[in-house]
Design a protein around this motif. Structure first.
Motif, PDB file in Angstrom:
ATOM      1  N   CYS A 195       0.853  -1.191   0.000  1.00  0.00           N
ATOM      2  CA  CYS A 195       0.000   0.000   0.000  1.00  0.00           C
ATOM      3  C   CYS A 195       0.887   1.239   0.000  1.00  0.00           C
ATOM      4  N   THR A 239      -1.625  -3.450   5.596  1.00  0.00           N
ATOM      5  CA  THR A 239      -2.733  -3.504   4.647  1.00  0.00           C
ATOM      6  C   THR A 239      -3.178  -2.143   4.136  1.00  0.00           C
ATOM      7  N   CYS A 240      -3.012  -1.084   4.935  1.00  0.00           N
ATOM      8  CA  CYS A 240      -3.537   0.228   4.559  1.00  0.00           C
ATOM      9  C   CYS A 240      -2.827   1.315   5.354  1.00  0.00           C
ATOM     10  N   GLU A 255      -2.847  -7.053   8.908  1.00  0.00           N
ATOM     11  CA  GLU A 255      -3.710  -8.230   8.790  1.00  0.00           C
ATOM     12  C   GLU A 255      -4.142  -8.781  10.145  1.00  0.00           C
ATOM     13  N   SER A 284      -8.269  -8.570   9.977  1.00  0.00           N
ATOM     14  CA  SER A 284      -7.561  -7.650   9.094  1.00  0.00           C
ATOM     15  C   SER A 284      -8.212  -6.276   9.016  1.00  0.00           C
ATOM     16  N   GLU A 286      -8.859  -3.335   6.887  1.00  0.00           N
ATOM     17  CA  GLU A 286      -8.877  -3.128   5.447  1.00  0.00           C
ATOM     18  C   GLU A 286      -8.752  -1.669   5.055  1.00  0.00           C
ATOM     19  N   SER A 287      -9.063  -0.757   5.978  1.00  0.00           N
ATOM     20  CA  SER A 287      -9.056   0.659   5.639  1.00  0.00           C
ATOM     21  C   SER A 287      -8.830   1.486   6.892  1.00  0.00           C
ATOM     22  N   SER A 301     -12.473  -2.950   9.732  1.00  0.00           N
ATOM     23  CA  SER A 301     -11.846  -4.272   9.693  1.00  0.00           C
ATOM     24  C   SER A 301     -12.827  -5.349   9.263  1.00  0.00           C
ATOM     25  N   LEU A 302     -12.270  -6.495   8.867  1.00  0.00           N
ATOM     26  CA  LEU A 302     -13.093  -7.630   8.471  1.00  0.00           C
ATOM     27  C   LEU A 302     -13.809  -8.265   9.659  1.00  0.00           C
ATOM     28  N   THR A 327     -14.998  -3.383   4.214  1.00  0.00           N
ATOM     29  CA  THR A 327     -13.979  -3.459   3.171  1.00  0.00           C
ATOM     30  C   THR A 327     -13.304  -2.122   2.899  1.00  0.00           C
ATOM     31  N   LYS A 328     -14.013  -1.016   3.125  1.00  0.00           N
ATOM     32  CA  LYS A 328     -13.405   0.289   2.894  1.00  0.00           C
ATOM     33  C   LYS A 328     -14.188   1.351   3.655  1.00  0.00           C
TER      34      LYS A 328
END
Length: 397
Positions: A195, A239-240, A255, A284, A286-287, A301-302, A327-328
């Protein structure tokens, strides 16, 4: 700051804040969404593992893709077009008002996972998983440049020049001047680059890596100004990342659900927070995003958690629950948009943590989204092979 201040640090130059024990206030807002609430009158069916929602709040649905749509971006200049890329190895540039296709970006060898307009909308860049990158003239739809790297991880434009950046699975990242293709390569220390975030000064770029480390690079000299590694780095892949408005603080997610705050001036880690807010499952992050009007940082997060974290004491301010993974996230002023694996786009109040609105319509997970501030519209791409336009001005059905 003198140049020597940016050198690679020895371990005793860093001081990491002790691991924070989360203290959940009793009045912390925790919203739960039952599965039956996802559809109209509680109707939710399942078809080939995809959600089938009997409600569509979108003002427009783009349906030209034949497989999942991984990436979406809007043109920042005229604000009249969208580019979307998908698993069908294609990208489309199409009109926001009616979904008509301006031109097709074809010739890719694999799923198109990255699509970006240049800052002035003169060019459109598309990149696929195999590492094939193409740049197109927005006016004519003609391909004007292409390049092949190793497997592509990310793609972004400079926000003030026709300069394109890309990160790859072999750990290198590239910088090209478009359209002549003059190139500079930034070497890997081993792991893939996952990223990146270009700072507002246009001279430095923050890059995250598969080993959990972070680097701040000087673009002119192609040297890194600091490298957060070893015990101070994430224990799993970064991850971000995001950077606050005054370029002092870098937020990064990993993650394993950890949020780290790093000082951009000297590379010292100022905080490490268990931001996934659960102890098992897919953690994880994700954003991650900073809020421009509040001293907070946001994590999605997931685990299904949207966390609003106070930067002063690095504790949870609000916890926003989702029935599936996030996811975002995007933050615009006091508004937080969250895209979710349940196919629903949500709007949250950054101050209260209340869910102010939901937009239904996708029948599968949302994979990406873009926001047009002047038009007050959100564009979401999904596993259901569509892109949808949601307007803040239009009431939900």
């Amino acid at each position: 700051m003198m140049e020597d201040d940016y050198g690679e640090h020895e371990e005793d130059d860093f001081q990491i804040v002790e691991e924070i024990e989360l203290d959940y206030d009793e009045d912390c807002n925790e919203l739960a969404y039952a599965v039956e609430d996802l559809g109209v009158d509680g109707e939710l069916t399942e078809n080939d593992d995809d959600l089938v929602i009997q409600r569509d709040d979108s003002g427009l649905t783009f349906t030209k893709h034949s497989e999942s749509v991984f990436a979406v971006d809007f043109d920042p200049s005229s604000r009249s077009h969208i580019v979307s890329g998908g698993e069908d190895n294609r990208a489309f540039v199409w009109k926001i008002s009616d979904g008509s296709v301006k031109f097709l970006c074809d010739g890719h060898k694999d799923s198109v996972t990255c699509v970006k307009f240049s800052h002035d909308s003169k060019y459109v860049a598309t990149g696929d998983m195999s590492g094939l990158i193409k740049v197109w003239s927005f006016t004519t739809g003609v391909e004007i440049w292409s390049f092949e790297t190793s497997d592509l991880e990310w793609l972004l434009w400079h926000h003030g020049a026709h300069v394109l950046f890309a990160g790859t699975a072999d750990g290198e990242f590239w910088m090209w001047k478009i359209p002549d293709g003059a190139c500079k390569t930034f070497q890997s220390h081993g792991p893939k680059t996952t990223c990146a975030h270009l700072l507002n000064d246009g001279k430095r770029i923050c890059v995250g890596y598969g080993d959990g480390s972070l680097k701040l690079w000087d673009l002119k000299n192609a040297n890194y100004m600091f490298h957060v590694s070893g015990n101070y780095a994430h224990k799993t892949s970064t991850t971000c990342i995001d950077v606050n408005e005054n370029y002092t603080l870098l937020a990064s997610g990993s993650e394993d659900g950890i949020l780290k705050l790093t000082h951009l001036g000297n590379g010292k880690v100022l905080g490490s927070i268990e931001a996934a807010l659960i102890q098992e499952g897919d953690l994880s992050i994700e954003s991650v995003a900073f809020c421009s009007i509040l001293p907070v940082v946001l994590t999605g997060s997931l685990s299904g958690k949207l966390g609003i974290w106070d930067l002063t004491n690095q504790r949870i301010r609000q916890q926003c629950e989702h029935p599936a993974g996030v996811t975002k996230i995007l933050c615009e002023g006091g508004m937080i948009f969250s895209a979710c694996l349940d196919g629903i786009l949500r709007l949250w109040d950054a101050r209260s943590g209340n869910c102010e609105r939901e937009w239904h319509g996708h029948s599968a997970p949302i994979l990406d989204m873009a926001y047009s501030r002047l038009d007050a519209c959100v564009f979401t791409s999904s596993d259901d092979k569509t892109v949808k336009r949601y307007s803040l001005a239009e009431p939900c059905r």
